[in-house]
Design a protein around this motif. Structure first.
Motif, PDB file in Angstrom:
ATOM      1  N   VAL A  70       0.768  -1.140   0.020  1.00  0.00           N
ATOM      2  CA  VAL A  70      -0.010  -0.143   0.090  1.00  0.00           C
ATOM      3  C   VAL A  70       0.999   1.191   0.221  1.00  0.00           C
ATOM      4  CG1 VAL A  70      -1.494   1.290   1.247  1.00  0.00           C
ATOM      5  CG2 VAL A  70      -1.927  -1.162   0.930  1.00  0.00           C
ATOM      6  N   CYS A  93       0.755   4.012  -2.894  1.00  0.00           N
ATOM      7  CA  CYS A  93      -0.028   5.163  -2.525  1.00  0.00           C
ATOM      8  C   CYS A  93       0.948   6.399  -2.956  1.00  0.00           C
ATOM      9  CB  CYS A  93      -0.260   5.235  -1.037  1.00  0.00           C
ATOM     10  SG  CYS A  93      -1.408   6.876  -0.468  1.00  0.00           S
ATOM     11  N   PHE A  98     -12.873   2.202   8.085  1.00  0.00           N
ATOM     12  CA  PHE A  98     -11.944   3.009   7.213  1.00  0.00           C
ATOM     13  C   PHE A  98     -11.533   2.564   6.085  1.00  0.00           C
ATOM     14  CE2 PHE A  98     -10.412   3.880  12.009  1.00  0.00           C
ATOM     15  CZ  PHE A  98     -11.197   4.972  11.855  1.00  0.00           C
ATOM     16  N   LEU A 115      -8.833   9.555   0.871  1.00  0.00           N
ATOM     17  CA  LEU A 115      -8.057   8.320   1.029  1.00  0.00           C
ATOM     18  C   LEU A 115      -7.033   8.274   1.841  1.00  0.00           C
ATOM     19  CD1 LEU A 115      -7.484   5.461  -0.238  1.00  0.00           C
ATOM     20  CD2 LEU A 115      -5.839   6.536  -1.735  1.00  0.00           C
ATOM     21  N   CYS A 122      -5.761   6.300   5.888  1.00  0.00           N
ATOM     22  CA  CYS A 122      -4.547   6.011   6.510  1.00  0.00           C
ATOM     23  C   CYS A 122      -4.265   6.296   7.846  1.00  0.00           C
ATOM     24  CB  CYS A 122      -3.203   6.471   5.506  1.00  0.00           C
ATOM     25  SG  CYS A 122      -3.548   6.321   3.630  1.00  0.00           S
ATOM     26  N   HIS A 176      -4.389   4.094  11.188  1.00  0.00           N
ATOM     27  CA  HIS A 176      -2.850   4.139  11.932  1.00  0.00           C
ATOM     28  C   HIS A 176      -3.171   4.701  13.321  1.00  0.00           C
ATOM     29  CE1 HIS A 176      -0.560   3.904   7.740  1.00  0.00           C
ATOM     30  NE2 HIS A 176      -1.118   2.874   8.037  1.00  0.00           N
TER      31      HIS A 176
END
Ligand code: HEC
Length: 136
Positions: free
Chosen positions: A33, A37, A81, A111, A115, A119
């Motif tokens: 990812v 990203c 999420f 987006l 994250c 996180h």
């Protein structure tokens, strides 16, 4: 003799099924990812819609995997999420297909928000300095 062959074949088939069905560790997914990203951001900034589309499609697979991982762990907020991320990626795919990297950039911010949220709630550094799932 024939029975034994059949039995081994059955075992092999079952093992193969398990290997296919077993979810990857989340860290393996996240390690893909991260760079994908980064590449998506670079391509959106450069206005390269075609390349950005490829990144977004790759991220769609990875976010689906992420959502399924958390759904299996019955962690609703994390799965949420991931699904918000999937919705943002769907918009990015649509926009980049139409060559509109400006619209895609707005969804990219959404987006990135997923994250950060996930996180913040579910990631921590282990004693070895590596990222891990909080509390795991
Ligand atoms: C639904 C939750 C969730 C979402 C959404 C999420 N992450 Fe993660 N991420 C985690 C968790 C939990 C870890 C720590 C797991 C681990 O590394 O073992 C992690 C780890 C990482 C790591 C460190 C990997 C390593 O072990 O070296 C990177 C890089 C990363 N995420 C990037 C991203 C980016 C970029 C996004 C958004 C595009 C994102 N993640 C979205 C939960 C998520």
């Amino acid at each position: 003799m024939k029975k034994r062959v059949l039995y081994s074949a059955g075992l092999a088939a079952m093992l193969a099924l398990c290997l296919v069905a077993a979810p990857r560790p989340l860290s393996d997914v996240m390690k893909e990812v991260g760079p994908t990203c980064g590449s998506l951001k670079k391509n959106l900034d450069a206005g390269s819609a075609d390349m950005a589309l490829k990144d977004a499609q790759q991220l769609q697979k990875l976010f689906k995997e992420t959502r399924q991982f958390w759904a299996k762990r019955k962690t609703a907020d994390a799965a949420g999420f991931a699904s918000t991320g999937e919705a943002a990626l769907k918009d990015i795919v649509k926009a980049t297909k139409g060559g509109d990297t400006t619209a895609a950039k707005a969804s990219f911010e959404t987006l990135l928000g997923t994250c950060k949220s996930c996180h913040g709630a579910h990631r921590e550094k282990g004693p070895d300095g590596k990222w891990k799932i909080k509390g795991a």
